[in-house]
Design a protein around this motif. Structure first.
Motif, mmCIF file in Angstrom:
data_model
loop_
_atom_site.group_PDB
_atom_site.id
_atom_site.type_symbol
_atom_site.label_atom_id
_atom_site.label_comp_id
_atom_site.label_asym_id
_atom_site.label_seq_id
_atom_site.Cartn_x
_atom_site.Cartn_y
_atom_site.Cartn_z
ATOM 1 N N GLY A 33 0.692 -0.729 -0.103
ATOM 2 C CA GLY A 33 -0.233 -0.665 0.145
ATOM 3 C C GLY A 33 0.923 1.179 0.083
ATOM 4 N N LEU A 34 0.359 2.027 -0.487
ATOM 5 C CA LEU A 34 0.850 3.268 -0.832
ATOM 6 C C LEU A 34 0.740 4.566 -0.401
ATOM 7 C CD1 LEU A 34 2.202 3.330 -4.147
ATOM 8 C CD2 LEU A 34 4.182 2.637 -2.048
ATOM 9 N N VAL A 35 0.650 5.816 1.051
ATOM 10 C CA VAL A 35 0.133 6.088 2.002
ATOM 11 C C VAL A 35 0.695 7.620 1.709
ATOM 12 C CG1 VAL A 35 -1.344 6.902 3.378
ATOM 13 C CG2 VAL A 35 -1.186 4.312 2.664
ATOM 14 N N PRO A 36 0.570 8.662 1.666
ATOM 15 C CA PRO A 36 1.111 9.829 0.635
ATOM 16 C C PRO A 36 0.203 10.683 1.729
ATOM 17 C CG PRO A 36 -0.197 10.040 -1.151
ATOM 18 C CD PRO A 36 -0.268 8.524 -0.605
ATOM 19 N N THR A 37 1.375 11.720 2.702
ATOM 20 C CA THR A 37 0.808 12.414 3.344
ATOM 21 C C THR A 37 0.396 14.089 2.340
ATOM 22 O OG1 THR A 37 2.347 11.928 4.829
ATOM 23 C CG2 THR A 37 1.271 14.247 5.463
ATOM 24 N N VAL A 38 -0.262 14.236 2.444
ATOM 25 C CA VAL A 38 -1.481 15.408 1.897
ATOM 26 C C VAL A 38 -2.035 15.958 2.791
ATOM 27 C CG1 VAL A 38 -2.551 16.328 -0.225
ATOM 28 C CG2 VAL A 38 -1.700 13.531 -0.068
ATOM 29 N N THR A 39 -1.750 17.736 2.917
ATOM 30 C CA THR A 39 -2.300 18.753 3.592
ATOM 31 C C THR A 39 -3.706 19.221 2.962
ATOM 32 O OG1 THR A 39 -1.318 20.627 3.155
ATOM 33 C CG2 THR A 39 -0.482 19.085 4.992
ATOM 34 N N THR A 40 -4.395 19.751 4.265
ATOM 35 C CA THR A 40 -5.787 20.202 4.165
ATOM 36 C C THR A 40 -5.877 21.528 3.930
ATOM 37 O OG1 THR A 40 -6.837 19.561 6.295
ATOM 38 C CG2 THR A 40 -6.861 17.546 4.446
ATOM 39 N N THR A 41 -5.313 22.086 4.699
ATOM 40 C CA THR A 41 -5.376 23.699 4.839
ATOM 41 C C THR A 41 -5.529 24.539 4.243
ATOM 42 O OG1 THR A 41 -4.692 22.759 7.229
ATOM 43 C CG2 THR A 41 -5.052 24.831 7.087
ATOM 44 N N TYR A 42 -4.402 24.723 3.008
ATOM 45 C CA TYR A 42 -4.072 25.197 1.606
ATOM 46 C C TYR A 42 -4.296 24.166 0.570
ATOM 47 C CZ TYR A 42 -2.173 28.125 6.000
ATOM 48 O OH TYR A 42 -2.380 28.747 6.717
ATOM 49 N N THR A 43 -4.696 23.795 0.610
ATOM 50 C CA THR A 43 -4.995 22.561 -0.861
ATOM 51 C C THR A 43 -6.566 22.520 -1.007
ATOM 52 O OG1 THR A 43 -5.203 20.270 0.543
ATOM 53 C CG2 THR A 43 -2.923 21.493 -0.613
ATOM 54 N N GLU A 44 -6.878 22.666 -1.519
ATOM 55 C CA GLU A 44 -8.437 22.693 -2.607
ATOM 56 C C GLU A 44 -9.205 21.128 -2.323
ATOM 57 O OE1 GLU A 44 -10.512 24.978 -2.970
ATOM 58 O OE2 GLU A 44 -9.111 26.360 -2.938
ATOM 59 N N PRO A 45 -9.845 20.762 -1.444
ATOM 60 C CA PRO A 45 -10.511 19.376 -1.492
ATOM 61 C C PRO A 45 -10.498 17.982 -2.567
ATOM 62 C CG PRO A 45 -11.035 20.593 -0.201
ATOM 63 C CD PRO A 45 -10.338 21.378 -0.697
ATOM 64 N N PHE A 46 -10.700 19.229 -3.755
ATOM 65 C CA PHE A 46 -11.634 18.744 -4.980
ATOM 66 C C PHE A 46 -9.929 17.845 -5.327
ATOM 67 C CE2 PHE A 46 -12.335 18.169 -9.607
ATOM 68 C CZ PHE A 46 -13.424 17.988 -9.688
ATOM 69 N N HIS A 47 -9.096 18.720 -5.488
ATOM 70 C CA HIS A 47 -7.669 18.308 -5.995
ATOM 71 C C HIS A 47 -7.232 17.450 -5.558
ATOM 72 C CE1 HIS A 47 -7.077 22.671 -8.002
ATOM 73 N NE2 HIS A 47 -8.247 22.128 -8.444
ATOM 74 N N VAL A 48 -7.532 17.248 -4.495
ATOM 75 C CA VAL A 48 -6.864 16.086 -3.148
ATOM 76 C C VAL A 48 -7.655 15.307 -3.685
ATOM 77 C CG1 VAL A 48 -6.641 15.213 -0.913
ATOM 78 C CG2 VAL A 48 -5.768 17.919 -1.309
ATOM 79 N N ALA A 49 -8.765 14.871 -3.133
ATOM 80 C CA ALA A 49 -9.723 13.570 -3.553
ATOM 81 C C ALA A 49 -9.190 12.751 -5.173
ATOM 82 C CB ALA A 49 -11.485 14.210 -3.983
ATOM 83 N N THR A 50 -8.963 14.037 -6.105
ATOM 84 C CA THR A 50 -9.234 13.538 -7.988
ATOM 85 C C THR A 50 -7.620 12.610 -7.894
ATOM 86 O OG1 THR A 50 -8.690 15.676 -8.277
ATOM 87 C CG2 THR A 50 -11.302 14.534 -8.627
ATOM 88 N N ALA A 51 -7.017 13.576 -7.166
ATOM 89 C CA ALA A 51 -4.960 13.020 -7.769
ATOM 90 C C ALA A 51 -5.329 11.881 -6.083
ATOM 91 C CB ALA A 51 -4.077 14.325 -6.620
ATOM 92 N N LEU A 52 -5.564 11.550 -5.494
ATOM 93 C CA LEU A 52 -5.959 9.939 -4.506
ATOM 94 C C LEU A 52 -6.647 9.112 -5.500
ATOM 95 C CD1 LEU A 52 -6.158 11.878 -1.379
ATOM 96 C CD2 LEU A 52 -4.274 10.343 -1.465
#
Length: 436
Positions: free
Chosen positions: A107-126
């Motif tokens: 399994g590959l589990v990257p750390t991605v922060t939420t405070t200054y990133t857009e949730p849509f971009h985070v969700a689609t990248a994951l």
């Protein structure tokens, strides 16, 4: 000693946390270190392939919005880079995306922060990572409270947090605001991951219908900080819901894990102040706090399984040429101060490490995430000595079969954590079910 056994529906997972040259800030000066390759794909491929071949369940890849020294050395305003430390890192999510097709089962589990990133971009990248890995993606959610993180983005500063109040378990308005924002970001991601039903794509050449539009859904999320209509631009991924993980040291953050995560990383049996509100607490005490937070949230109504509680452990293992304690002392001398971590630091032999992990298992811990003190040495020792010994005690999954070049049959990361299939909240009712 008799083997430790566990509930087969909740497997005891063993993962590894990777960061730079290792978790000790002076690890880059070790003879076996490869400082000239830290920012290359070859370096990360070597590390994760070692973990993958050994059969570790997952690898987390650390990341943040600030330089490493800005948190290791407090009190300087403004913080500045430290010439004696490994400053800078590659983006964890991009590393994981590159490693996906170049690994087989881990399994590959990257750390991605939420405070200054857009949730849509985070969700689609994951989601994309989950497709690329054929169902081995996860997310270590992190929020950013430091002023230096805000300055790096040129954005509004995060709410101020009273650290003393947090350690004492007292309410803190700044922390609550950050936790609420992180919970909203996780909720948006989960809704977007469900916005395509499993069978939305038809691919019917004769009728010219590539998809069933009725099986794509707007999520229509409206919160105090952002509103997201959706749907995702990425079709539902192999796991449906990649596991969301979270590192937590305080009851308030256990609450965020109970609201939003599938797996919570905790730091028991560590007297260091770096452990925050968990400092000095046993595994049993922390497990009780997590379960208390969990009872305050109706996870089942949102399709969430009980939280998996995983303990973090910084690991330095005895080698043939040098004992782990002597190596730790030598690295501390290079750093010119004792290394302190939020997680317990273990320096010793494999048998003593197993005794500690087995004790945590009996206290209700459901997995361990090993942080190698120095790379690649401690990762090699984990793969060659510690992991096989854990298997012999029933504390790690069986060694994977030889690589056949096929990855489709490997367990998903959800399966490794024993989370079960992810139900889609927007799943359409088919005519047969309506009639029933």
């Amino acid at each position: 000693m008799s083997p430790i056994t566990s509930d087969p529906t909740v497997p005891f997972t063993v993962g590894v946390a990777l960061d730079g040259a290792g978790w000790h800030p002076a690890a880059w000066r070790e003879p076996a270190a490869r400082p000239g390759e830290l920012f290359t794909a070859r370096y990360w491929q070597h590390l994760v392939s070692t973990a993958d071949t050994a059969g570790l369940d997952y690898a987390t890849i650390d990341d943040s919005l600030h330089l490493r020294g800005q948190r290791l050395f407090d009190g300087e305003v403004p913080p500045r880079p430290r010439p004696g430390l490994v400053e800078g890192r590659l983006d964890a999510l991009l590393i994981a995306s590159w490693l996906g097709p170049n690994t087989r089962g881990i399994g590959l589990v990257p750390t991605v922060t939420t405070t200054y990133t857009e949730p849509f971009h985070v969700a689609t990248a994951l989601q994309t990572l989950d497709h690329v890995t054929l169902g081995r993606a996860g997310w270590q959610l992190r929020f950013s409270a430091g002023a230096e993180d805000a300055a790096a983005f040129g954005r509004r500063p995060a709410p101020e947090i009273d650290a003393a109040a947090v350690v004492a378990g007292a309410p803190d308005a700044g922390l609550e605001a950050l936790l609420d924002e992180a919970a909203d970001a996780a909720e948006v991601a989960r809704r977007l991951w469900d916005s395509w039903e499993d069978d939305a794509i038809i691919r019917d050449v004769e009728t010219g219908r590539f998809l069933d539009a009725d099986r794509l859904h707007h999520i229509d999320f409206t919160g105090e900080r952002f509103s997201v209509a959706g749907p995702s631009i990425v079709p539902r991924s192999p796991q449906g819901q990649p596991p969301v993980t979270l590192l937590a040291h305080a009851p308030q953050i256990f609450g965020l894990a109970a609201r939003s995560a599938d797996v919570v990383f905790v730091t028991p049996d560590n007297a260091s102040p770096n452990a925050g509100a968990s400092s000095g607490k046993s595994a049993a005490e922390i497990v009780a706090e997590v379960r208390t937070a969990e009872r305050e949230h109706d996870r089942a109504s949102r399709g969430l399984a009980p939280l998996r509680i995983v303990a973090d452990l910084v690991v330095a293992l005895d080698g043939d040429a040098e004992g782990a304690a002597a190596r730790l002392l030598r690295l501390d001398e290079l750093l010119e101060r004792p290394f302190a971590s939020d997680a317990r630091i273990f320096a010793g032999g494999v048998e003593h490490a197993i005794e500690l992990i087995a004790e945590w298992r009996r206290a209700g811990i459901e997995g361990v995430r090993l942080r190698p003190l120095a790379l690649p040495d401690d990762l090699d020792l984990i793969a060659e000595a510690l992991l096989p010994a854990l298997r012999s005690r029933g504390l790690a999954a069986a060694r994977p079969p030889a690589d056949t070049g096929e990855r489709a049959g490997w367990p998903s990361l959800r399966e490794r954590f024993g989370l079960g299939p992810a139900e889609n909240r927007y799943r359409s009712v088919v005519p047969e079910e309506r009639a029933a």
